[in-house]
Design a protein around this motif. Structure first.
Motif, PDB file in Angstrom:
ATOM      1  N   ASN A 183       0.829  -1.210   0.000  1.00  0.00           N
ATOM      2  CA  ASN A 183       0.000   0.000   0.000  1.00  0.00           C
ATOM      3  C   ASN A 183       0.861   1.257   0.000  1.00  0.00           C
ATOM      4  OD1 ASN A 183      -2.472  -1.282  -0.162  1.00  0.00           O
ATOM      5  ND2 ASN A 183      -2.805  -1.279   2.051  1.00  0.00           N
ATOM      6  N   ARG A 184       1.959   1.252   0.715  1.00  0.00           N
ATOM      7  CA  ARG A 184       2.871   2.399   0.715  1.00  0.00           C
ATOM      8  C   ARG A 184       3.543   2.551  -0.651  1.00  0.00           C
ATOM      9  NH1 ARG A 184       5.426   1.207   6.615  1.00  0.00           N
ATOM     10  NH2 ARG A 184       3.642   2.015   7.781  1.00  0.00           N
TER      11      ARG A 184
ATOM     12  N   THR B 142       2.482   1.657  -3.549  1.00  0.00           N
ATOM     13  CA  THR B 142       1.535   2.049  -4.601  1.00  0.00           C
ATOM     14  C   THR B 142       0.763   3.327  -4.291  1.00  0.00           C
ATOM     15  OG1 THR B 142      -0.199   0.625  -3.656  1.00  0.00           O
ATOM     16  CG2 THR B 142       1.254  -0.345  -5.354  1.00  0.00           C
TER      17      THR B 142
ATOM     18  N   ARG C  61      -1.149   4.011  -1.713  1.00  0.00           N
ATOM     19  CA  ARG C  61      -2.404   3.798  -0.989  1.00  0.00           C
ATOM     20  C   ARG C  61      -2.227   3.907   0.520  1.00  0.00           C
ATOM     21  NH1 ARG C  61      -2.331  -0.261  -4.970  1.00  0.00           N
ATOM     22  NH2 ARG C  61      -3.908   0.060  -6.564  1.00  0.00           N
ATOM     23  N   GLY C  62      -0.994   4.128   0.946  1.00  0.00           N
ATOM     24  CA  GLY C  62      -0.702   4.249   2.372  1.00  0.00           C
ATOM     25  C   GLY C  62       0.374   5.301   2.588  1.00  0.00           C
TER      26      GLY C  62
END
Length: 101
Positions: A45-46, A48, A50-51
């Motif tokens: 997520n980081r 991409t 998303r985080g």
């Protein structure tokens, strides 16, 4: 190759558990795999966007992604070893190739 990797991960995990007073019962192996998969998803997520990156550089993220992937691989092999699974045979059945020994 896989049986040797399983033995190496088992030795490392057993040492870690002994050093930290952990009991590795049957449930521990699958629960630890789920924990590590969650950590892989978190870093993905980081990577991409998303985080939150939490100050991590691109290089830090790449290293963390590789590290968490290695953890998931290790815990899959530990789970298979604990449960007496023949992964080379399963790979041949499911993926239609024979892994190199």
């Amino acid at each position: 190759m896989l049986p040797d990797l399983m033995k190496q991960f088992e030795a490392a995990s057993a040492t870690y558990a002994a050093d930290n007073g952990l009991e590795r019962d049957d449930d521990w192996f699958v629960l630890k795999l789920q924990e590590e998969l969650g950590e892989l998803i978190q870093i993905w997520n980081r990577v991409t966007g998303r985080g939150r990156r939490k100050g991590m550089s691109d290089a830090d993220l790449a290293t963390a992604l590789a590290d968490e992937t290695a953890d998931v691989l290790g815990h899959i092999l530990l789970f298979a070893n604990r449960n007496g699974l023949d992964l080379p045979a399963a790979i041949e059945r499911k993926w239609l190739f024979r892994p190199h020994e």
